[in-house]
Design an enzyme around this catalytic site. Sequence first.
Site, PDB file in Angstrom:
ATOM      1  N   ASN A   7       0.858  -1.184   0.000  1.00 16.62           N
ATOM      2  CA  ASN A   7       0.000   0.000   0.000  1.00 16.62           C
ATOM      3  C   ASN A   7       0.898   1.238   0.000  1.00 16.62           C
ATOM      4  OD1 ASN A   7      -1.786   2.056   0.522  1.00 16.62           O
ATOM      5  ND2 ASN A   7      -2.640   1.163   2.384  1.00 16.62           N
ATOM      6  N   ARG A  91      -2.802  -2.108  -3.244  1.00 11.82           N
ATOM      7  CA  ARG A  91      -3.948  -1.228  -3.051  1.00 11.82           C
ATOM      8  C   ARG A  91      -3.841  -0.098  -4.074  1.00 11.82           C
ATOM      9  NH1 ARG A  91      -4.737   3.736   0.869  1.00 11.82           N
ATOM     10  NH2 ARG A  91      -6.967   4.008   0.613  1.00 11.82           N
ATOM     11  N   HIS A 180     -12.752   3.762   0.595  1.00 13.67           N
ATOM     12  CA  HIS A 180     -12.762   2.761   1.670  1.00 13.67           C
ATOM     13  C   HIS A 180     -13.490   1.483   1.237  1.00 13.67           C
ATOM     14  CE1 HIS A 180     -12.702   6.250   4.817  1.00 13.67           C
ATOM     15  NE2 HIS A 180     -11.474   5.835   4.598  1.00 13.67           N
ATOM     16  N   LEU A 209     -15.307   4.415  10.560  1.00 14.88           N
ATOM     17  CA  LEU A 209     -15.049   5.679  11.265  1.00 14.88           C
ATOM     18  C   LEU A 209     -13.609   5.694  11.748  1.00 14.88           C
ATOM     19  CD1 LEU A 209     -18.327   5.801  13.447  1.00 14.88           C
ATOM     20  CD2 LEU A 209     -18.002   6.545  11.078  1.00 14.88           C
ATOM     21  N   ASN A 211      -9.702   8.194  10.894  1.00 14.37           N
ATOM     22  CA  ASN A 211      -9.257   9.546  10.591  1.00 14.37           C
ATOM     23  C   ASN A 211     -10.021  10.051   9.365  1.00 14.37           C
ATOM     24  OD1 ASN A 211      -7.775  11.831  10.961  1.00 14.37           O
ATOM     25  ND2 ASN A 211      -6.168  11.130   9.587  1.00 14.37           N
ATOM     26  N   ARG A 241     -10.984  16.705   7.412  1.00 13.42           N
ATOM     27  CA  ARG A 241     -11.741  17.045   6.194  1.00 13.42           C
ATOM     28  C   ARG A 241     -13.138  17.555   6.547  1.00 13.42           C
ATOM     29  NH1 ARG A 241     -10.792  11.353   3.573  1.00 13.42           N
ATOM     30  NH2 ARG A 241      -8.554  11.254   3.947  1.00 13.42           N
ATOM     31  N   ARG A 285      -8.884  10.474  20.362  1.00 16.55           N
ATOM     32  CA  ARG A 285      -8.493  10.266  21.767  1.00 16.55           C
ATOM     33  C   ARG A 285      -8.218  11.605  22.429  1.00 16.55           C
ATOM     34  NH1 ARG A 285      -4.537   5.619  19.818  1.00 16.55           N
ATOM     35  NH2 ARG A 285      -4.456   7.165  18.203  1.00 16.55           N
ATOM     36  N   GLY A 331     -10.455   2.895  13.211  1.00 14.50           N
ATOM     37  CA  GLY A 331      -9.907   3.351  14.496  1.00 14.50           C
ATOM     38  C   GLY A 331     -10.943   3.788  15.513  1.00 14.50           C
ATOM     39  N   GLY A 333     -14.440   3.573  15.153  1.00 20.86           N
ATOM     40  CA  GLY A 333     -15.540   2.605  15.239  1.00 20.86           C
ATOM     41  C   GLY A 333     -15.182   1.363  16.039  1.00 20.86           C
ATOM     42  N   GLU A 384      -8.076  -4.481   5.748  1.00 16.73           N
ATOM     43  CA  GLU A 384      -7.970  -4.226   4.315  1.00 16.73           C
ATOM     44  C   GLU A 384      -6.844  -5.057   3.694  1.00 16.73           C
ATOM     45  OE1 GLU A 384      -8.303  -0.122   5.664  1.00 16.73           O
ATOM     46  OE2 GLU A 384      -9.078   0.358   3.691  1.00 16.73           O
TER      47      GLU A 384
END
Length: 396
Positions: A7, A91, A180, A209, A211, A241, A285, A331, A333, A384
């Site tokens: 990737n 990817r 995604h 869900l 970054n 974003r 976090r 991350g 979720g 992934e």
Amino acid sequence: MKILVINCGSSSLKYQLIDMEDKKVLAKGLAERIGIEGGRVKYEAAGKDEIVIEEMLADHKAALKIVLDSLQHAEYGAVKSLDEIDAVGHRVVHGGEAFAESVIIDDEVMKAINDNVEIAPLHNPPNIIGIEACKEIMGDIPMVAVFDTAFHQTIPALNYIYALPYEYYEKYKVRRYGFHGTSHQYITGRAAEMLGKDLDDVNLITCHLGNGSSISAVVGGKCYDTTMGFTPLEGLAMGTRTGDMDPAIVPFIMDKENLSTEEMSNVMNKKSGVLGISGVSSDFRDLEEAAEKGNERAQLALDIFENRVRKFIGAYLTEMDHCDGIIFTAGVGENSISTRERVIDGLASLGIKIDRDKNDMRGKEAVISADDSSIPVLVIPTNEELKIAMETAKLV
Ligand code: AMP
């Protein structure tokens, strides 16, 4: 069969070597700061300590060479020779309208990936560089391209055409593509298995869900709608974003702040989202910690993020005659107990209920809804790399 998954980002190269017999990760790591000062390659073989090799990485080929040398290293390697690696799965971010499935890479496929650079100028070039570097070093090993957009190619025109003059779709291919896709597809497959449903028969709302964040409506195992659009900027508010906003804001701010298109694009991609709202961080976090200490804008950023997740879940329920499951992944979720709780608590009017004890965990496959919830809610850690390896193994 052993598959190397690659990737490539603009200055990074993530990799995993997976044994498809038992889906075990034999080695994994990351090359960072390619082409700039401070290059390094992290490498970790199963059951062994992580190794960090620090040296200037002139380009992706140089980085890949170190990765391949590490994989065959006498002391910490994962294979005796590269001959043990059967194929490489890459990817690729943007398959455009050309690819609804993964494909074996040949000259024609490379041309089509190159053709998509126009609509994915940030994403496809590093993927192409990664493929070419592999070809140069590994010769004619079979290689497969797995596209982030492919799963979304089943979205019908009523969800992919924007309300712009139709000629912009015809001339420039301006339409919803969605991203995604590998993650949404992987958790769709796992959810069908966990719910005991045929893949062709399962209706889901999949919430990736992290970054970057996106939600998909999956009907009969196929993608029917998704929140990201022509680029990964649309939909949910994300780490940095904007997600959805009135498009008229763009020329207004450009005028007021005297910004070029590139500068405005940078604001929308890198300085907005929960970072822009909170002024604290793009990391959830940090936001949760700041909100707990009474930072009101951090709390507002979390409220806005969670409210948009709920609104899309509500909207996507109207696009299916029933829903078999709402799935959380990535991350946030997988790990944010409080985000999952607040999102689902806000859906009480639809009979969707969380079980607080079951939800009290991170990063594991689990059903977290109450027994009497109208729709099951699941957490499924995304994978992934494994999905790319599975697609590669299937094709070669
Ligand atoms: P990803 O893009 O999927 O790697 O997700 C990255 C995001 O997940 C970051 O914003 C992290 O803050 C968030 N994340 C990771 N662990 C946790 C956690 N325990 N609680 C809340 N957010 C988390």
